[in-house]
Write a protein that holds these residues in place. Structure first.
Motif, PDB file in Angstrom:
ATOM      1  N   GLY A   8      13.862  -0.584  14.954  1.00 50.30           N
ATOM      2  CA  GLY A   8      14.242  -0.635  16.359  1.00 50.30           C
ATOM      3  C   GLY A   8      14.350  -2.033  16.932  1.00 50.30           C
ATOM      4  N   THR A   9      13.417  -2.905  16.565  1.00 52.48           N
ATOM      5  CA  THR A   9      13.335  -4.243  17.170  1.00 52.48           C
ATOM      6  C   THR A   9      13.917  -5.342  16.291  1.00 52.48           C
ATOM      7  OG1 THR A   9      11.189  -4.646  16.158  1.00 52.48           O
ATOM      8  CG2 THR A   9      11.190  -3.610  18.339  1.00 52.48           C
ATOM      9  N   GLY A  10      14.022  -5.098  14.982  1.00 51.16           N
ATOM     10  CA  GLY A  10      14.421  -6.152  14.068  1.00 51.16           C
ATOM     11  C   GLY A  10      13.278  -7.086  13.694  1.00 51.16           C
ATOM     12  N   ASP A  11      12.096  -6.840  14.220  1.00 58.11           N
ATOM     13  CA  ASP A  11      10.953  -7.705  13.900  1.00 58.11           C
ATOM     14  C   ASP A  11      10.546  -7.549  12.435  1.00 58.11           C
ATOM     15  OD1 ASP A  11      10.837  -8.493  16.547  1.00 58.11           O
ATOM     16  OD2 ASP A  11       9.313  -7.014  17.086  1.00 58.11           O
ATOM     17  N   VAL A  12      10.291  -8.668  11.789  1.00 53.00           N
ATOM     18  CA  VAL A  12       9.696  -8.614  10.458  1.00 53.00           C
ATOM     19  C   VAL A  12       8.221  -8.303  10.647  1.00 53.00           C
ATOM     20  CG1 VAL A  12       9.113  -9.911   8.386  1.00 53.00           C
ATOM     21  CG2 VAL A  12      11.376 -10.173   9.430  1.00 53.00           C
ATOM     22  N   LEU A  13       7.789  -7.178  10.115  1.00 58.14           N
ATOM     23  CA  LEU A  13       6.425  -6.711  10.369  1.00 58.14           C
ATOM     24  C   LEU A  13       5.424  -7.236   9.361  1.00 58.14           C
ATOM     25  CD1 LEU A  13       7.075  -2.965  11.283  1.00 58.14           C
ATOM     26  CD2 LEU A  13       6.654  -4.882  12.840  1.00 58.14           C
ATOM     27  N   MET A  14       5.810  -7.203   8.087  1.00 59.92           N
ATOM     28  CA  MET A  14       4.848  -7.555   7.049  1.00 59.92           C
ATOM     29  C   MET A  14       5.568  -7.821   5.735  1.00 59.92           C
ATOM     30  SD  MET A  14       3.201  -3.788   6.285  1.00 59.92           S
ATOM     31  CE  MET A  14       2.639  -4.159   4.609  1.00 59.92           C
ATOM     32  N   PHE A  15       4.789  -8.336   4.819  1.00 57.70           N
ATOM     33  CA  PHE A  15       5.256  -8.624   3.474  1.00 57.70           C
ATOM     34  C   PHE A  15       4.246  -8.012   2.522  1.00 57.70           C
ATOM     35  CE2 PHE A  15       4.865 -11.160  -0.350  1.00 57.70           C
ATOM     36  CZ  PHE A  15       6.172 -11.380  -0.735  1.00 57.70           C
ATOM     37  N   ALA A  16       4.743  -7.350   1.480  1.00 61.13           N
ATOM     38  CA  ALA A  16       3.822  -6.735   0.522  1.00 61.13           C
ATOM     39  C   ALA A  16       4.497  -6.673  -0.846  1.00 61.13           C
ATOM     40  CB  ALA A  16       3.420  -5.340   0.993  1.00 61.13           C
ATOM     41  N   TRP A  17       3.909  -5.923  -1.750  1.00 61.97           N
ATOM     42  CA  TRP A  17       4.449  -5.802  -3.106  1.00 61.97           C
ATOM     43  C   TRP A  17       4.586  -4.338  -3.470  1.00 61.97           C
ATOM     44  CZ3 TRP A  17       5.558 -10.319  -5.889  1.00 61.97           C
ATOM     45  CH2 TRP A  17       5.090 -11.504  -5.308  1.00 61.97           C
ATOM     46  N   MET A  18       5.495  -4.050  -4.362  1.00 56.37           N
ATOM     47  CA  MET A  18       5.629  -2.704  -4.922  1.00 56.37           C
ATOM     48  C   MET A  18       5.701  -2.798  -6.429  1.00 56.37           C
ATOM     49  SD  MET A  18       8.423  -0.501  -2.790  1.00 56.37           S
ATOM     50  CE  MET A  18       8.203  -0.073  -1.065  1.00 56.37           C
ATOM     51  N   ASP A  19       5.134  -1.788  -7.081  1.00 63.47           N
ATOM     52  CA  ASP A  19       5.433  -1.567  -8.486  1.00 63.47           C
ATOM     53  C   ASP A  19       6.414  -0.386  -8.568  1.00 63.47           C
ATOM     54  OD1 ASP A  19       3.885   0.653  -8.014  1.00 63.47           O
ATOM     55  OD2 ASP A  19       2.415   0.248  -9.588  1.00 63.47           O
ATOM     56  N   ARG A  20       6.766  -0.022  -9.739  1.00 62.19           N
ATOM     57  CA  ARG A  20       7.752   1.037  -9.944  1.00 62.19           C
ATOM     58  C   ARG A  20       7.315   2.362  -9.309  1.00 62.19           C
ATOM     59  NH1 ARG A  20      11.564   1.551 -14.524  1.00 62.19           N
ATOM     60  NH2 ARG A  20      12.065   3.738 -14.766  1.00 62.19           N
ATOM     61  N   ASP A  21       6.059   2.661  -9.473  1.00 63.22           N
ATOM     62  CA  ASP A  21       5.517   3.901  -8.941  1.00 63.22           C
ATOM     63  C   ASP A  21       5.552   3.904  -7.408  1.00 63.22           C
ATOM     64  OD1 ASP A  21       4.395   6.398  -9.194  1.00 63.22           O
ATOM     65  OD2 ASP A  21       2.341   5.659  -9.425  1.00 63.22           O
ATOM     66  N   ALA A  22       5.217   2.768  -6.821  1.00 64.37           N
ATOM     67  CA  ALA A  22       5.223   2.648  -5.358  1.00 64.37           C
ATOM     68  C   ALA A  22       6.635   2.865  -4.806  1.00 64.37           C
ATOM     69  CB  ALA A  22       4.692   1.283  -4.940  1.00 64.37           C
ATOM     70  N   LEU A  23       7.615   2.276  -5.460  1.00 63.28           N
ATOM     71  CA  LEU A  23       8.998   2.420  -4.983  1.00 63.28           C
ATOM     72  C   LEU A  23       9.448   3.873  -5.116  1.00 63.28           C
ATOM     73  CD1 LEU A  23      11.653   1.427  -3.901  1.00 63.28           C
ATOM     74  CD2 LEU A  23      12.233   0.575  -6.188  1.00 63.28           C
ATOM     75  N   GLN A  24       9.124   4.488  -6.247  1.00 62.93           N
ATOM     76  CA  GLN A  24       9.517   5.876  -6.438  1.00 62.93           C
ATOM     77  C   GLN A  24       8.866   6.778  -5.380  1.00 62.93           C
ATOM     78  OE1 GLN A  24       9.183   7.283 -10.483  1.00 62.93           O
ATOM     79  NE2 GLN A  24      10.627   8.916 -10.041  1.00 62.93           N
ATOM     80  N   LYS A  25       7.586   6.558  -5.112  1.00 60.44           N
ATOM     81  CA  LYS A  25       6.881   7.378  -4.116  1.00 60.44           C
ATOM     82  C   LYS A  25       7.407   7.103  -2.704  1.00 60.44           C
ATOM     83  CE  LYS A  25       2.628   8.861  -6.263  1.00 60.44           C
ATOM     84  NZ  LYS A  25       3.105   8.759  -7.650  1.00 60.44           N
ATOM     85  N   THR A  26       7.802   5.869  -2.431  1.00 63.58           N
ATOM     86  CA  THR A  26       8.388   5.534  -1.131  1.00 63.58           C
ATOM     87  C   THR A  26       9.662   6.332  -0.905  1.00 63.58           C
ATOM     88  OG1 THR A  26       7.448   3.305  -1.087  1.00 63.58           O
ATOM     89  CG2 THR A  26       9.436   3.659   0.224  1.00 63.58           C
ATOM     90  N   VAL A  27      10.503   6.351  -1.914  1.00 65.82           N
ATOM     91  CA  VAL A  27      11.774   7.061  -1.808  1.00 65.82           C
ATOM     92  C   VAL A  27      11.540   8.579  -1.726  1.00 65.82           C
ATOM     93  CG1 VAL A  27      13.819   7.687  -3.149  1.00 65.82           C
ATOM     94  CG2 VAL A  27      13.211   5.277  -2.820  1.00 65.82           C
ATOM     95  N   GLU A  28      10.597   9.072  -2.507  1.00 64.69           N
ATOM     96  CA  GLU A  28      10.332  10.517  -2.521  1.00 64.69           C
ATOM     97  C   GLU A  28       9.741  11.016  -1.206  1.00 64.69           C
ATOM     98  OE1 GLU A  28       9.475  11.030  -7.330  1.00 64.69           O
ATOM     99  OE2 GLU A  28       7.833  11.265  -5.883  1.00 64.69           O
ATOM    100  N   THR A  29       8.858  10.215  -0.629  1.00 62.83           N
ATOM    101  CA  THR A  29       8.136  10.680   0.564  1.00 62.83           C
ATOM    102  C   THR A  29       8.753  10.196   1.868  1.00 62.83           C
ATOM    103  OG1 THR A  29       6.651   8.765   0.601  1.00 62.83           O
ATOM    104  CG2 THR A  29       5.959  10.660  -0.732  1.00 62.83           C
TER     105      THR A  29
END
Lengths: 137, 137
Positions: free
Chosen positions: A27-48
């Motif tokens: 909504g705002t375009g604000d950069v909120l945070m920076f983090a890391w993902m592994d393969r499992d995290a990305l898959q779960k992000t997309v799934e959920t």
């Protein structure tokens, strides 16, 4: 199917199996945070449809909001030209305005470099919206 | 003075002496690119008001725009809550609209995850604004 694996394999995971992730508020375009993902995290992000990161300090998956309730609903997942950085467009839920930072602030990027007469310094530019002690019980 | 060194030392450089940097366009809010800085790059960025990164592939300082002319004027330097990620607010010069990506696109984050019937895939969502062959001579 196998195609699900293919898009995950197109990401250039680093030697630790991770990629950097930038979370930006839709909504705002604000950069909120920076983090890391592994393969499992990305898959779960997309799934959920909710941001799931990999916590390097705790060495495990980190469902954003699992403690705070400040879940990030993911509108878009983007990848950069080099296939090694991701960007999420998110809706930061749980508080209005959204709190993405563990300090209780809207964004993690609340320290602004200021070049004063006495030299450079980092100045805090954003208020604590909610006491972290009441966010993490 | 010594204070100049102090603010640089407050940054938590990783074991390679680097920190991740997110460059966001001041006017549009678009996340343009992701790169790295070492201590020298950050100091030169602040001194010159132009984005200077550290190229991990070339293992040296990288004055953004040194070849392309697509210099980034830095409006703000921000640091996150953990002192280990930086954010730049920049004006992307050299072309209108700005070109930050080496592919000749506005932003590096032009690949959008799409979850279709056949499974997930990355779709290109932004046009090449200028042929890279004419940018890098």
């Amino acid at each position: 199917m196998s195609n699900r694996v293919e898009w995950l394999s197109q990401v250039r995971w680093d030697s630790s199996g991770l990629v950097p992730v930038i979370a930006q508020e839709a909504g705002t375009g604000d950069v909120l945070m920076f983090a890391w993902m592994d393969r499992d995290a990305l898959q779960k992000t997309v799934e959920t449809g909710r941001a799931v990161y990999f916590s390097r300090s705790r060495n495990k998956l980190w469902f954003k909001g699992e403690e705070s309730g400040h879940v990030q609903l993911v509108q878009e997942v983007r990848m950069d030209c080099d296939y090694d950085v991701l960007q999420l467009m998110v809706t930061q839920t749980g508080h209005e305005p959204g709190i993405a930072c563990h300090t209780g602030r809207h964004s993690c990027f609340f320290q602004l470099f200021s070049d004063g007469a006495a030299g450079g310094e980092w100045k805090i530019t954003a208020p604590v919206l909610k006491d972290p002690a009441t966010i993490y019980k």
